[in-house]
Design a protein around this motif. Sequence first.
Motif, PDB file in Angstrom:
ATOM      1  N   GLY A  38      28.195  52.115  33.025  1.00 57.31           N
ATOM      2  CA  GLY A  38      28.585  52.138  32.524  1.00 57.31           C
ATOM      3  C   GLY A  38      29.757  52.883  31.896  1.00 57.31           C
ATOM      4  N   ILE A  39      29.403  53.819  32.350  1.00 54.23           N
ATOM      5  CA  ILE A  39      30.678  55.223  31.805  1.00 54.23           C
ATOM      6  C   ILE A  39      31.475  55.552  32.699  1.00 54.23           C
ATOM      7  CG2 ILE A  39      30.900  57.982  30.739  1.00 54.23           C
ATOM      8  CD1 ILE A  39      27.909  56.911  28.960  1.00 54.23           C
ATOM      9  N   LEU A  40      31.073  55.225  34.174  1.00 48.54           N
ATOM     10  CA  LEU A  40      31.269  55.629  35.391  1.00 48.54           C
ATOM     11  C   LEU A  40      32.212  54.504  35.830  1.00 48.54           C
ATOM     12  CD1 LEU A  40      28.715  56.485  37.506  1.00 48.54           C
ATOM     13  CD2 LEU A  40      30.825  58.220  37.210  1.00 48.54           C
ATOM     14  N   GLN A  41      32.058  52.964  34.948  1.00 49.84           N
ATOM     15  CA  GLN A  41      33.439  52.094  35.841  1.00 49.84           C
ATOM     16  C   GLN A  41      34.535  52.531  33.880  1.00 49.84           C
ATOM     17  OE1 GLN A  41      32.982  50.968  38.267  1.00 49.84           O
ATOM     18  NE2 GLN A  41      33.462  48.782  37.474  1.00 49.84           N
ATOM     19  N   ILE A  42      33.913  52.731  33.376  1.00 47.61           N
ATOM     20  CA  ILE A  42      35.527  52.657  32.387  1.00 47.61           C
ATOM     21  C   ILE A  42      36.023  54.128  32.641  1.00 47.61           C
ATOM     22  CG2 ILE A  42      35.703  53.490  29.851  1.00 47.61           C
ATOM     23  CD1 ILE A  42      33.514  51.556  29.373  1.00 47.61           C
ATOM     24  N   PRO A  68      38.105  54.467  36.605  1.00 44.63           N
ATOM     25  CA  PRO A  68      38.803  53.219  36.912  1.00 44.63           C
ATOM     26  C   PRO A  68      39.036  52.950  38.291  1.00 44.63           C
ATOM     27  CG  PRO A  68      40.648  54.251  36.231  1.00 44.63           C
ATOM     28  CD  PRO A  68      39.422  55.436  36.179  1.00 44.63           C
ATOM     29  N   PHE A  69      37.838  53.106  38.890  1.00 46.81           N
ATOM     30  CA  PHE A  69      38.095  53.386  40.597  1.00 46.81           C
ATOM     31  C   PHE A  69      36.882  52.444  41.557  1.00 46.81           C
ATOM     32  CE2 PHE A  69      41.049  56.473  39.478  1.00 46.81           C
ATOM     33  CZ  PHE A  69      42.564  55.389  39.750  1.00 46.81           C
ATOM     34  N   GLY A  70      36.213  51.910  40.667  1.00 44.32           N
ATOM     35  CA  GLY A  70      35.324  51.267  40.919  1.00 44.32           C
ATOM     36  C   GLY A  70      33.459  51.828  41.244  1.00 44.32           C
ATOM     37  N   LEU A  78      38.371  49.589  43.729  1.00 42.82           N
ATOM     38  CA  LEU A  78      38.820  50.366  44.492  1.00 42.82           C
ATOM     39  C   LEU A  78      40.781  50.097  45.196  1.00 42.82           C
ATOM     40  CD1 LEU A  78      38.966  53.183  44.954  1.00 42.82           C
ATOM     41  CD2 LEU A  78      38.349  53.061  47.131  1.00 42.82           C
ATOM     42  N   LEU A  79      40.636  49.103  45.859  1.00 40.96           N
ATOM     43  CA  LEU A  79      41.954  48.987  46.783  1.00 40.96           C
ATOM     44  C   LEU A  79      43.394  47.827  45.131  1.00 40.96           C
ATOM     45  CD1 LEU A  79      41.001  47.188  49.835  1.00 40.96           C
ATOM     46  CD2 LEU A  79      41.326  49.088  49.238  1.00 40.96           C
ATOM     47  N   THR A  80      42.315  47.491  44.590  1.00 40.00           N
ATOM     48  CA  THR A  80      43.178  46.755  43.720  1.00 40.00           C
ATOM     49  C   THR A  80      43.843  48.047  42.137  1.00 40.00           C
ATOM     50  OG1 THR A  80      41.770  46.506  42.269  1.00 40.00           O
ATOM     51  CG2 THR A  80      42.262  44.654  44.489  1.00 40.00           C
ATOM     52  N   CYS A  81      43.336  49.241  42.533  1.00 42.04           N
ATOM     53  CA  CYS A  81      43.126  50.200  41.351  1.00 42.04           C
ATOM     54  C   CYS A  81      42.021  49.903  40.007  1.00 42.04           C
ATOM     55  CB  CYS A  81      44.839  50.793  41.110  1.00 42.04           C
ATOM     56  SG  CYS A  81      45.509  51.451  42.518  1.00 42.04           S
ATOM     57  N   GLY A  82      41.283  49.397  40.670  1.00 43.71           N
ATOM     58  CA  GLY A  82      40.548  49.162  39.300  1.00 43.71           C
ATOM     59  C   GLY A  82      41.503  47.635  38.201  1.00 43.71           C
ATOM     60  N   GLY A  83      41.867  46.882  39.225  1.00 46.95           N
ATOM     61  CA  GLY A  83      43.049  45.314  38.724  1.00 46.95           C
ATOM     62  C   GLY A  83      43.718  46.373  37.406  1.00 46.95           C
ATOM     63  N   PHE A  84      44.442  47.162  37.756  1.00 48.09           N
ATOM     64  CA  PHE A  84      45.089  47.796  36.731  1.00 48.09           C
ATOM     65  C   PHE A  84      44.621  48.467  35.542  1.00 48.09           C
ATOM     66  CE2 PHE A  84      48.387  45.061  38.547  1.00 48.09           C
ATOM     67  CZ  PHE A  84      48.604  46.053  39.984  1.00 48.09           C
ATOM     68  N   GLY A  85      43.408  48.963  35.907  1.00 51.97           N
ATOM     69  CA  GLY A  85      42.831  49.170  34.656  1.00 51.97           C
ATOM     70  C   GLY A  85      41.807  48.577  34.076  1.00 51.97           C
ATOM     71  N   ILE A  86      42.051  47.721  34.085  1.00 51.29           N
ATOM     72  CA  ILE A  86      41.803  45.903  33.442  1.00 51.29           C
ATOM     73  C   ILE A  86      40.699  45.536  33.617  1.00 51.29           C
ATOM     74  CG2 ILE A  86      41.787  43.776  32.131  1.00 51.29           C
ATOM     75  CD1 ILE A  86      45.099  44.528  31.951  1.00 51.29           C
ATOM     76  N   TRP A  87      40.701  45.808  34.637  1.00 50.62           N
ATOM     77  CA  TRP A  87      39.211  45.069  36.062  1.00 50.62           C
ATOM     78  C   TRP A  87      38.048  45.418  35.461  1.00 50.62           C
ATOM     79  CZ3 TRP A  87      38.722  43.232  41.958  1.00 50.62           C
ATOM     80  CH2 TRP A  87      36.946  43.238  41.612  1.00 50.62           C
ATOM     81  N   ASP A  90      34.526  45.237  33.394  1.00 51.05           N
ATOM     82  CA  ASP A  90      33.258  45.701  33.622  1.00 51.05           C
ATOM     83  C   ASP A  90      32.328  46.922  33.234  1.00 51.05           C
ATOM     84  OD1 ASP A  90      31.487  44.466  35.701  1.00 51.05           O
ATOM     85  OD2 ASP A  90      32.600  45.811  37.496  1.00 51.05           O
ATOM     86  N   GLY A  91      32.747  47.338  32.798  1.00 54.90           N
ATOM     87  CA  GLY A  91      32.611  49.159  32.336  1.00 54.90           C
ATOM     88  C   GLY A  91      31.698  48.424  31.354  1.00 54.90           C
ATOM     89  N   ILE A  92      32.260  47.454  30.155  1.00 56.42           N
ATOM     90  CA  ILE A  92      31.970  47.410  29.203  1.00 56.42           C
ATOM     91  C   ILE A  92      30.749  46.584  29.012  1.00 56.42           C
ATOM     92  CG2 ILE A  92      32.966  46.071  26.662  1.00 56.42           C
ATOM     93  CD1 ILE A  92      35.050  47.004  27.231  1.00 56.42           C
ATOM     94  N   LEU A  93      31.133  45.118  30.189  1.00 55.29           N
ATOM     95  CA  LEU A  93      29.987  44.221  30.235  1.00 55.29           C
ATOM     96  C   LEU A  93      28.458  45.394  30.808  1.00 55.29           C
ATOM     97  CD1 LEU A  93      31.885  41.329  31.691  1.00 55.29           C
ATOM     98  CD2 LEU A  93      30.394  41.049  29.422  1.00 55.29           C
ATOM     99  N   LEU A  94      29.147  46.179  31.689  1.00 52.67           N
ATOM    100  CA  LEU A  94      27.735  47.055  32.736  1.00 52.67           C
ATOM    101  C   LEU A  94      26.638  47.252  30.853  1.00 52.67           C
ATOM    102  CD1 LEU A  94      28.671  48.807  35.525  1.00 52.67           C
ATOM    103  CD2 LEU A  94      27.008  46.762  34.457  1.00 52.67           C
ATOM    104  N   LEU A  95      27.459  47.929  30.381  1.00 52.33           N
ATOM    105  CA  LEU A  95      26.719  48.501  28.766  1.00 52.33           C
ATOM    106  C   LEU A  95      25.897  47.414  27.799  1.00 52.33           C
ATOM    107  CD1 LEU A  95      29.863  51.696  27.707  1.00 52.33           C
ATOM    108  CD2 LEU A  95      27.356  51.667  29.024  1.00 52.33           C
TER     109      LEU A  95
END
Length: 162
Positions: free
Chosen positions: A105-109, A112-114, A130-139, A143-148
């Motif tokens: 989760g911390i790595l995702q937050i 922000p490149f997967g 990685l290809l979408t730049c993490g959905g402009f960081g939002i994705w 995703d990081g919050i959900l993992l945590l």
Amino acid sequence: MNDPDAIRIGTAERDDVVRILGAHFTEGRLPVDEYDERVNVAVNAVTRHDVRALFVDLPPPYPAFMVPPTMAAPRLPSYPPPAPAHVYYPPPDYHYSTKSKVVAGILQIFLPFGVGRFYTGHYGIAVAQLLTCGGFGIWTLIDGILLLVNGGTDGEGRRLLD
């Protein structure tokens, strides 16, 4: 009055009998002349006994008043019964991963490149992030919050460690 067949029927019951005989007629179980005879008997019926003879050789459906009442099923206790507060139930036997949900989760937050998904072994999602730049960081943030919060699984389907 112990005999239920001795009970008198009314117009509603007679109409029900004629309707159901019509259903048997349309299914081809009764020829025209026999259908006419049975309808005549049903219209002139006085008791349930008069009507019961019309359905002796026919399969269901039957008029509602001819179907015997069913007994209510006995009430069973709810399963499982409530446990006393002092009983310990061990957690289910999950196969846990060697990866941590907190690290993922911390790595995702913060990266922000997967990166968190590369860490857990979900390479398809990681490359998409990685290809979408993490959905402009939002994705990746979500995703990081959900993992945590919820944890998740690693690439082999094992639950992440807490």
